[in-house]
Write a protein that holds these residues in place. Sequence first.
Motif, mmCIF file in Angstrom:
data_model
loop_
_atom_site.group_PDB
_atom_site.id
_atom_site.type_symbol
_atom_site.label_atom_id
_atom_site.label_comp_id
_atom_site.label_asym_id
_atom_site.label_seq_id
_atom_site.Cartn_x
_atom_site.Cartn_y
_atom_site.Cartn_z
ATOM 1 N N LEU A 252 -66.913 -66.408 17.374
ATOM 2 C CA LEU A 252 -68.331 -66.660 16.282
ATOM 3 C C LEU A 252 -68.939 -66.107 16.964
ATOM 4 C CD1 LEU A 252 -69.696 -68.172 14.602
ATOM 5 C CD2 LEU A 252 -69.976 -70.070 16.339
ATOM 6 N N VAL A 253 -70.255 -65.714 16.562
ATOM 7 C CA VAL A 253 -71.844 -64.356 16.959
ATOM 8 C C VAL A 253 -72.619 -65.766 16.935
ATOM 9 C CG1 VAL A 253 -71.846 -63.119 15.981
ATOM 10 C CG2 VAL A 253 -72.845 -62.582 18.028
ATOM 11 N N ILE A 254 -73.678 -66.283 17.380
ATOM 12 C CA ILE A 254 -74.329 -66.931 17.269
ATOM 13 C C ILE A 254 -76.064 -66.526 17.120
ATOM 14 C CG2 ILE A 254 -76.174 -68.796 16.809
ATOM 15 C CD1 ILE A 254 -73.300 -70.635 17.653
ATOM 16 N N PHE A 255 -76.488 -66.350 15.507
ATOM 17 C CA PHE A 255 -77.883 -65.062 16.100
ATOM 18 C C PHE A 255 -79.333 -66.513 15.723
ATOM 19 C CE2 PHE A 255 -75.140 -62.035 14.013
ATOM 20 C CZ PHE A 255 -75.620 -61.090 15.603
ATOM 21 N N PRO A 256 -80.215 -67.354 16.484
ATOM 22 C CA PRO A 256 -81.069 -67.565 16.810
ATOM 23 C C PRO A 256 -82.476 -67.123 16.166
ATOM 24 C CG PRO A 256 -81.131 -67.783 18.809
ATOM 25 C CD PRO A 256 -79.707 -66.455 17.969
ATOM 26 N N PRO A 257 -82.565 -68.296 16.037
ATOM 27 C CA PRO A 257 -84.303 -67.210 15.731
ATOM 28 C C PRO A 257 -85.391 -66.729 17.283
ATOM 29 C CG PRO A 257 -84.407 -69.112 15.255
ATOM 30 C CD PRO A 257 -83.350 -69.047 15.763
ATOM 31 N N ILE A 305 -82.749 -56.432 12.742
ATOM 32 C CA ILE A 305 -81.211 -55.792 12.652
ATOM 33 C C ILE A 305 -80.191 -54.953 13.421
ATOM 34 C CG2 ILE A 305 -80.344 -54.727 10.659
ATOM 35 C CD1 ILE A 305 -82.847 -55.616 8.529
ATOM 36 N N ALA A 306 -80.623 -53.301 13.764
ATOM 37 C CA ALA A 306 -79.921 -53.158 15.118
ATOM 38 C C ALA A 306 -79.202 -54.051 16.048
ATOM 39 C CB ALA A 306 -80.696 -51.544 15.600
ATOM 40 N N ALA A 307 -80.093 -54.769 16.303
ATOM 41 C CA ALA A 307 -79.428 -55.631 17.539
ATOM 42 C C ALA A 307 -78.788 -56.508 16.907
ATOM 43 C CB ALA A 307 -80.739 -56.598 18.066
ATOM 44 N N GLN A 308 -78.189 -56.786 15.871
ATOM 45 C CA GLN A 308 -77.838 -57.744 15.319
ATOM 46 C C GLN A 308 -76.195 -57.439 14.953
ATOM 47 O OE1 GLN A 308 -78.714 -59.796 11.847
ATOM 48 N NE2 GLN A 308 -79.498 -61.978 13.030
ATOM 49 N N ILE A 312 -72.124 -58.008 16.403
ATOM 50 C CA ILE A 312 -71.456 -57.765 16.619
ATOM 51 C C ILE A 312 -70.082 -56.567 16.756
ATOM 52 C CG2 ILE A 312 -70.174 -56.889 14.124
ATOM 53 C CD1 ILE A 312 -72.685 -58.395 12.954
ATOM 54 N N ASP A 313 -70.251 -55.127 16.651
ATOM 55 C CA ASP A 313 -69.637 -54.353 17.312
ATOM 56 C C ASP A 313 -69.329 -54.386 19.320
ATOM 57 O OD1 ASP A 313 -69.724 -52.537 15.345
ATOM 58 O OD2 ASP A 313 -71.493 -51.498 15.550
ATOM 59 N N THR A 314 -70.426 -54.775 20.302
ATOM 60 C CA THR A 314 -70.404 -55.568 21.294
ATOM 61 C C THR A 314 -68.662 -56.065 21.484
ATOM 62 O OG1 THR A 314 -72.729 -54.435 21.908
ATOM 63 C CG2 THR A 314 -70.990 -55.838 22.853
ATOM 64 N N ILE A 315 -69.817 -57.551 20.042
ATOM 65 C CA ILE A 315 -68.073 -58.173 20.727
ATOM 66 C C ILE A 315 -66.358 -57.804 19.864
ATOM 67 C CG2 ILE A 315 -67.854 -60.315 19.894
ATOM 68 C CD1 ILE A 315 -69.869 -60.820 19.639
ATOM 69 N N THR A 334 -81.966 -64.857 7.850
ATOM 70 C CA THR A 334 -82.929 -63.621 6.388
ATOM 71 C C THR A 334 -82.056 -62.877 7.343
ATOM 72 O OG1 THR A 334 -84.587 -64.900 6.218
ATOM 73 C CG2 THR A 334 -84.959 -62.299 5.639
ATOM 74 N N THR A 335 -82.111 -61.868 8.131
ATOM 75 C CA THR A 335 -81.999 -60.951 9.294
ATOM 76 C C THR A 335 -80.790 -60.127 8.720
ATOM 77 O OG1 THR A 335 -83.842 -61.122 10.922
ATOM 78 C CG2 THR A 335 -82.362 -59.120 11.242
#
Length: 597
Positions: A252-257, A305-308, A312-315, A334-335
């Motif tokens: 699981l990866v979490i993207f906080p604001p 978006i690129a960072a997300q 994902i790819d790194t994990i 949203t992102t």
Amino acid sequence: MARDKAPPNVPLPPEPPSAPSGSTPSLPDLQHWTWVMGRAQQMMMEHGMGTATPATADAAPWPVVPGFNDPDTIRRATDFWTDSLTLWQRFLDPGAAPPAADEPPERARDKRFKAAAWRDQPYFDWVRRSYHLIADQMLSQVDALDGVAPKQKEQIRFAARGFVDAMSPSNFAVTNPEVIAKTIETKGQNLLDGLQHMLADIDKGQLTHVDPDAFEVGRNLAMTPGKVVHRTPMYELIQYTPTTPNVLATPLVIFPPWINRFYILDLTPEKSFIAWCVDQGITVFMVSWKSADASMKDVIWDDYIAAQVDAIDTIRSALDVPAVHTIGYCVAGTTLAATLALLTARDEADKVASATFFTAQVDFAQAGELQHFVDDEQLKLVASLSPDGFLDGRYMAMTFNLLRGRDLIWNYVTNNYLLGADYAPFDLLHWNGDTTNLPAKWHLGYLTDLYRDNRLATPGGMVVDGVPIDLTTVATPSYIQAGREDHIAPADSVWAMTRIFRGPMKFVLAGSGHIAGVVNPPAQQKYQYWTNAEAVDTLDDFVAGATETKGSWWPDWLDWLRARDGGDQVPAKRARVPGTGALPSLGDAPGEYVRAR
């Protein structure tokens, strides 16, 4: 007026008292004020009847001006003055006054007036009731405005409500019985202590909500063990140490604001969503965003978006898994929606096994009170506040405080400035004041493209990395959580996501709001949540047929997540332990970016 020059047919008032009569009204006092009130009521009745009476052929009518002398305005004005005089009569002679009308339930729950003196002492009861009367009159005048666009009326109502909250008698020392009593009790020390609090806030340019020494990241906040395993100029990636012998196969990866620090999901250990997830046997990664500085002046939404996608790819690569589960909170949700649309357009949607959205919006047509801050003049102001390419986080904090001014501004003015009270230790409010800076280009683009123009909800309305994105193509299984009392991402606005995505979705409505509705550990047994397995078209229909469950929605989400994996588990070894696989440790959690100021 002089007694020998009264108009014809108007009875003269009794002689007013020639000297102050003390705390108890004398008979001349009562006679005089009874005449004043009676004469005022007579004048209003005559004027109101004259205004409402149709003009005759012998009398030219006055033009009716809406909001000035139309019948509804006259009625409201008459009611206002009648109620004002009734309050005054009750203050002067409580025994002879009509009984007080029952107050609405919300008045009884109003924390500003919880002290008994606001009701038991006639003067302060009159002050309180007069304030409510004037406030109701102001807000009803806004509601009665004709010929005003709905959006403009909402802006006027928002401004009027802010003014009404600011002018509460509880906010001023001489009209607050608690402050007066405290000043007498402490011989003014409370005012000196409050002045010290106020001067400290002026120095730091931000209102204080909590004891600044009570919490520290890494000491009693953000304490879940883990390692920073990846760092870019935009974010750090934290992997948390497993506490179970086996873990879910899909991490699981979490993207906080990035509007706030990530540790809203890792507060004190008993409140930490991250620690709870780790204890449930999930391999958890957290993105910790960098607070913007001048080096990020050209950062735009595409970069987040690129960072997300990069995370994902790194994990996936480090753990050698085909896909990851994702969570996006608020703006990062949203992102995340845009990220899913981009991956879909690239035929890479299978990189994400599931997406969970915490209070996130994709259709901003009903985005709530933040829309009051996105007209052209407001956007020009925002631009002027960002000369170095980033917006100081204190401005954003002030904006969010204004959305709940009564609770997040004036409550602290009264308690900490006027009463001189010490600040309470509250981890959530410490996080709330731990501001982050925002890239100016991203911030203006976000407000303009999403809040003002609502382009994301239109297929192809936005382009990311040269690719037009279409949210209606997203088929990723989604868990969508909204807060029933959310004032930042209203539940109706979050619900709109269910009408846009085409994949399997589960919508959950949680009790409370934008923060407490999310950060609600099962052990606390607070609030509740609602679910509805039926296919419905509107949030009202969802609520009408929903099942209420007491407590936290976290276990419901966990069951849903495990179902996505089919229960598959792997040993919590090798790459599942941070720093031992392909990603070496760059330092202990919570990392460097969360500490940067």
